[in-house]
Design an enzyme around this catalytic site. Structure first.
Site, PDB file in Angstrom:
ATOM      1  N   ASP A  25      35.226  43.436  25.342  1.00 33.88           N
ATOM      2  CA  ASP A  25      36.469  42.682  25.466  1.00 33.88           C
ATOM      3  C   ASP A  25      37.189  42.816  24.130  1.00 33.88           C
ATOM      4  O   ASP A  25      36.796  42.213  23.136  1.00 33.88           O
ATOM      5  CB  ASP A  25      36.142  41.214  25.787  1.00 33.88           C
ATOM      6  N   LYS A  87      46.373  43.630  18.667  1.00 33.63           N
ATOM      7  CA  LYS A  87      46.542  43.938  20.090  1.00 33.63           C
ATOM      8  C   LYS A  87      48.002  43.791  20.517  1.00 33.63           C
ATOM      9  O   LYS A  87      48.466  44.477  21.413  1.00 33.63           O
ATOM     10  CB  LYS A  87      45.657  42.994  20.907  1.00 33.63           C
ATOM     11  N   GLU A 186      41.190  42.481  32.622  1.00 35.16           N
ATOM     12  CA  GLU A 186      40.411  41.325  32.181  1.00 35.16           C
ATOM     13  C   GLU A 186      40.128  40.328  33.306  1.00 35.16           C
ATOM     14  O   GLU A 186      38.990  39.873  33.460  1.00 35.16           O
ATOM     15  CB  GLU A 186      41.129  40.648  31.005  1.00 35.16           C
ATOM     16  N   ASP A 208      44.198  33.317  32.567  1.00 35.59           N
ATOM     17  CA  ASP A 208      43.644  33.805  31.301  1.00 35.59           C
ATOM     18  C   ASP A 208      44.613  33.549  30.162  1.00 35.59           C
ATOM     19  O   ASP A 208      45.596  34.263  29.990  1.00 35.59           O
ATOM     20  CB  ASP A 208      43.355  35.309  31.448  1.00 35.59           C
TER      21      ASP A 208
END
Lengths: 625, 192
Positions: A25, A87, A186, A208
Site C-alpha cells: 500500500d 503521492k 485500494e 477510504d
C-alpha cells in the site's frame, strides 16, 4: 453449474515452490508491505516493530536517502530536502503542482518530460524517484524478513487515479526493481481483506479517507466475481487537509503574518497532527506556537473546535459518495456493507457521519491503516500462483473516460468511464483537409467535452497517409486498456495499412531516456550490489517461465505441437536452463525472450481450445437440463 | 457491406493470434447463435465464465505470449458483452453482420410521424422541467418512453425472426428510433 474440467493454461498442474509475493500500500502519508504466511495475511514490521512506514524521504548531501521515521524527524529541521506526501505529485505536471500552492514547501524545476523535479542537496528528484525510494525500502524489509528474493508485488492505487498516475506508480515500482503483478484499486483490496469475496452476493461501499486522497467505490459481488459499479473521489482531499486546517487555526490564533517560514510551517503541521491524535482520548489539549520573534502563543484545542474545523472536510467526501451511488443507480439503503479504510476514518466523527449517511454501522474490524495492504497481499499470493484452486477474480473499471481530440477542440469519447477492463474499442476518423498526409492523435482522459477541460495523456502522429480529398481517408483508431488500467493506442489508415502505435506514456510520465538514466544512477549509488540483484531478478523470472512452459507442455504438448515445433521449444528451453545456471543476467533475459517467441503459436492454440472447451461445457450443461 | 468489413478488421486486429472464426463474431465468442433473442441471465453467466477462465489475473505467472493472448481475449469479451447486453447495440451489431449499416451519423432521414411524436415528447420534457408537479410529470414521461421502447423491442424481435430484406429494412428503422428513445430516457433520468 457443472462445467467440463479442462486444464487452464495459466495454471501449472504440478506442485511448486511457494513464491514470495507481497502486497504494497503506497500511501500518501504512510506505506505498508504485507504478505501471506501459513495462510494468514499480515503486514510486516521493520526491525523496531513498526508496521507503518511514513511516506517521507530525506535527501542528504553525502549519504543515501533516509526513508520513514528518520526522514519524518528530519522534516522540521530540513524541510526543503525532506519530501512528504509525494503521492499527490505522482503523474502530475508542473502546472498542477502550482495549483496545490503553498501546501508544498519545495522548489521545483521542470524535467525533460514536463514532470516536476524537486530540488534537493542530493540533486533533483522526480516524484517517481521519491516513490521508488519508498518502495525500495519496503522491498528490502520484505526480503530481509522473508529471506529471499520477491517474485512479485501487487501495488495499490486509488480507484480514481488516472492513467498518468497509474503509469507513474508502475514506473516507480520498476525503478525499485519490483515485478508488478498487478496495480490493484485500494477499495477492491479492502473488500478482499474483509473476505467480502466469500460472502453472499451483494453491493458494498468502500469509504477510504487516507492521508491525501478520498475514494468511494461501489462494488458488486455476483457469484464470486467483483465488479466495480462506480468509483468517485477527490485526489486532493484527505487527513493532510485536516492537519492543515488545524495548523491554519493555530497560525491565525497565534497572530502570525502571512509569511510563515517553511520550518515553522512544518512544526505547525507536526504539532497539529499530535494535537489531533491526542483529542481521540482527551476532550481538550493544550497547544502552543513558538513565534519567529521567540514569543510563545498558548491556547487550547477542544473536540468541538476540531469538529467545526473538520466537518466541512467530511462533508466534502459525501459529494463524490452521492455521485458514485448515482452512477451505480443506487440509494444509500441499497448498500449491504460499508468498509472503512485509511487512518483518518479512526476519527469517531467520521464514523458517525458515514453511519448517518448510509444508515448502517460501517465495518471497522481490521485496522483501517492495514486493510488495503492485507487485501493486496491476498491478491499477490493468488497471482503468484500459490493458491491454484482459488476462484477469486477481480474485475475493475476505468475511472475516467478516454477519448481523442477532434476538430474544434472537442473530445470524442472512445471508452466511457466505468467500462470493465481490460477492454478494446475502435472508432473511425477521417482527414479534414485535401491532401492531408499526417494526422495528430491527441489522447485525452476526462468527462468534459472540451479538450482544455480534460487531462492530456499523449500525442502522436500518423504519417504517410497518401494525399486524398478531405474525408476520403479512413483512419481507425483502436484504444486498448489492460487489466492495470493502462492504455495503448493504435491508428491505422484502412486503405493503405499505414500504422502508428504507442503505449501511452502520459505527458507527465517519464520519458524512456529519463527512466534509463535513473536506472543507471541507482546502479551507481545503491549500497547493495546491483549486478547480483539484477541477476537474482532474472533468475526468478527464468524459473517462472520454465515452470509455466513445462507445465503447459506436460498437459498439452502432445496435442498441439508438431515434432519440429516441439523440438524448437525444447531447444529454447535448454538454452534458458543453460543461461539460468550461469551468471550473465543479460543472457538469461535474452533466453527468456527466445522461449516466449518459440511458444507463441503453442500458447495461441491452447488458449483457443480452452475458449471452445469453456463454451462447450455450457452447451453440454444446457442439453442436460 | 462496408461496416461489416470494418468490424471484421477490428476483431481480427484486436485478437491477432487467435483463430479467426472464434473472435470475429461477438455471438460466436459467447458460444451463442447470431440471433437477436437472448437470455440476459444466460449471457451474464457466459460472460462471467469467460472472465473467470481468461482474465489476465489467471495468467500473471504464465508466459509472455499467454499473458498477451489473455489480455486480448478478455478485452474482446468485455467489448462483446457491452454490445450484446444492450438491445440497441446488439441489434445494430446484428444488422452490421447482415450487411446493413444503421448509419446514424450519415443518414438523418426519419419517419415524419415518429419525428412529430419525438418533438411532442421533448416539449413535454421542457414543460415538466418548469412545472410544479415536476416529479409526477417526469415519471409519467419516463413510463411513456419506456413503453415505446419496449414495444419497439418486441417488434424488432419479430423482424429479426423473419430474416428477409424488407424485415431488415424495418429493423434498421426501429434501431434508429430506439436510439432516439434511449437518448430521451437518459435526459429524463438526468432531470429526475
Amino acid at each position: 453449474m457443472a462445467l467440463l474440467q479442462i486444464s487452464e493454461p495459466g495454471q501449472s498442474t504440478a506442485p511448486h515452490e511457494h513464491r514470495l509475493a507481497v502486497g504494497i500500500d503506497l500511501g500518501t502519508t504512510n506505506s505498508l508491505v504485507a504478505t501471506v504466511r501459513s495462510g494468514v495475511a499480515d503486514t510486516l514490521p521493520d526491525e523496531q516493530g513498526r508496521h507503518l512506514l511514513p511516506s517521507v524521504v530525506h535527501y542528504r548531501r553525502d549519504a543515501g536517502p533516509e526513508v520513514g521515521e528518520a526522514a519524518l524527524e528530519a522534516a522540521a529541521e530540513d524541510p526543503l530536502n525532506t519530501i512528504a506526501s509525494v503521492k499527490r505529485l505522482m503523474g502530475r505536471g508542473i502546472d498542477d503542482v502550482k495549483r496545490l500552492g503553498n501546501l508544498l514547501p519545495y522548489e521545483f524545476s521542470p524535467g525533460a518530460s514536463a514532470m516536476p523535479r524537486i530540488k534537493t542537496v542530493a540533486g533533483e528528484h522526480s516524484p517517481v524517484e521519491v516513490s521508488a525510494d519508498i518502495l525500495r525500502n519496503l522491498k528490502q524489509r520484505a526480503e530481509a524478513t522473508l529471506g529471499g528474493a520477491l517474485s512479485g508485488a501487487v501495488i495499490t492505487v486509488p480507484a480514481y487515479f488516472d492513467d498518468a498516475q497509474r503509469q507513474a506508480t508502475k514506473d516507480a515500482a520498476r525503478l525499485a526493481g519490483l515485478n508488478v503483478l498487478r496495480l490493484l484499486n485500494e477499495p477492491t483490496a479492502a473488500a478482499v481483506a474483509y473476505g467480502l469475496d466469500q460472502s453472499a452476493d451483494g453491493v458494498f461501499a468502500i469509504y477510504d479517507l487516507g492521508g491525501g486522497t478520498f475514494d468511494i467505490s461501489i462494488l458488486r459481488l455476483n457469484r464470486g466475481v467483483f465488479e466495480v459499479l462506480a468509483t468517485a473521489g477527490d485526489s486532493a482531499l484527505g487527513g493532510d487537509d485536516r492537519d492543515h486546517a488545524i495548523a491554519n487555526w493555530m497560525w491565525q490564533h497565534a497572530g502570525l503574518t502571512e509569511h510563515a517560514d517553511r520550518k515553522l510551517q512544518r512544526r505547525l503541521l507536526r504539532d497539529a497532527r499530535a494535537a489531533k491524535q491526542a483529542l481521540t482520548d482527551a476532550p481538550a489539549v493544550p497547544v502552543q506556537v513558538l513565534r519567529p520573534d521567540d514569543t510563545v502563543w498558548q491556547g487550547e484545542l477542544t473536540r468541538s473546535t476540531l469538529v467545526q474545523l473538520v466537518d466541512p472536510l467530511i462533508e466534502r467526501t459525501l459529494t463524490p459518495t452521492r455521485r458514485a451511488l448515482k452512477d451505480a443507480g443506487l440509494k444509500p439503503k441499497d448498500i449491504q456493507e460499508v468498509v472503512l479504510v485509511g487512518g483518518s476514518t479512526r476519527m469517531p466523527r467520521v464514523q458517525e457521519k458515514v453511519e448517518a449517511f448510509f444508515g448502517r454501522k460501517p465495518l471497522t474490524r481490521i485496522d483501517p491503516d492495514k486493510v488495503v495492504a492485507i487485501g493486496a497481499a491476498i491478491q499477490a499470493d493468488i497471482l503468484a500462483g500459490n493458491k491454484p484452486d482459488s476462484d477469486m477474480l477481480l474485475l475493475d473499471v476505468i475511472p475516467l473516460s478516454l477519448g481523442l481530440e477532434i476538430m474544434g477542440g472537442m473530445v470524442e469519447r472512445i471508452i466511457p468511464r466505468n467500462s470493465t477492463i481490460p477492454t478494446v474499442r475502435a472508432q473511425e476518423f477521417t482527414t479534414f483537409k485535401d491532401g492531408q498526409t499526417a494526422l495528430l492523435i491527441h489522447v485525452l482522459q476526462g468527462e468534459r467535452d472540451l479538450v482544455s477541460d480534460c487531462r492530456s495523456l499523449a500525442r502522436f502522429e500518423l504519417r504517410g497517409i497518401p494525399p486524398m480529398v478531405a474525408g476520403a481517408a479512413r483512419i481507425r483508431v483502436t484504444f486498448q486498456v489492460d487489466a492495470d488500467g493502462l492504455l495503448s493506442v493504435a491508428a491505422r489508415e484502412q486503405g493503405t495499412g499505414v500504422e502508428a502505435t504507442i503505449t501511452v506514456k502520459p505527458s507527465y510520465g517519464l520519458t524512456d531516456a529519463e527512466i534509463e538514466s535513473m536506472l543507471r544512477d541507482s546502479i551507481v549509488h545503491a549500497s547493495e550490489d546491483n549486478t547480483a540483484r539484477n541477476l537474482r531478478e532474472q533468475q526468478v523470472d527464468a524459473d517462472r517461465v520454465l515452470e509455466a512452459v513445462q507445465a503447459a507442455l506436460r498437459v498439452d504438448g502432445e496435442k498441439y505441437l508438431s515434432r519440429d515445433e516441439r523440438a524448437a521449444i525444447d531447444a529454447a528451453l535448454a538454452l534458458l536452463r543453460n543461461a539460468r545456471a550461469g551468471t550473465d543476467a543479460a543472457a538469461i533475459k535474452q533466453a527468456i525472450t527466445a522461449v516466449d517467441q518459440a511458444t507463441q503459436a503453442f500458447a495461441a492454440r491452447r488458449m483457443d481450445a480452452s475458449v471452445r472447451a469453456a463454451l462447450a461445457g455450457h452447451r453440454l450443461d444446457e442439453f442436460k437440463s | 457491406m462496408r461496416l461489416w468489413r470494418k468490424l471484421y478488421r477490428l476483431t481480427g486486429q484486436a485478437s491477432a493470434g487467435m483463430q479467426a472464426d472464434l473472435a470475429k463474431n461477438y455471438f460466436g465468442l459467447f458460444g451463442l447463435p447470431s440471433t437477436f433473442d437472448l437470455d440476459a441471465t444466460d449471457l451474464a453467466a457466459r460472460y462471467r465464465e469467460l472472465q473467470r477462465r481468461f482474465h489476465p489475473d489467471r495468467f500473471a505467472s504464465a508466459s509472455e505470449p499467454e499473458r498477451r493472448l489473455s489480455l486480448q481475449l478478455t478485452a474482446q469479451v468485455n467489448a462483446a458483452f457491452q454490445t450484446l447486453k444492450d438491445p440497441v447495440a446488439r441489434a445494430r451489431y446484428l444488422l452490421a453482420l447482415q450487411g446493413v449499416d444503421t448509419g446514424e451519423d450519415t443518414d438523418t432521414a426519419m419517419d415524419p410521424a415518429f419525428l412529430m411524436e419525438q418533438m411532442e415528447l421533448r416539449e413535454s420534457l421542457a414543460e415538466a422541467r418548469e412545472a410544479a408537479d415536476r416529479h409526477a410529470r417526469l415519471e409519467s414521461l419516463r413510463l411513456r418512453v419506456e413503453e415505446d421502447f419496449e414495444a419497439r423491442t418486441a417488434l424488432l424481435r419479430s423482424r429479426f425472426a423473419e430474416n428477409s430484406e424488407p424485415a431488415r429494412r424495418q429493423a434498421r428503422n426501429l434501431v434508429r428510433e430506439m436510439q432516439f428513445l434511449q437518448k430521451l430516457a437518459h435526459e429524463v433520468e438526468e432531470l429526475e
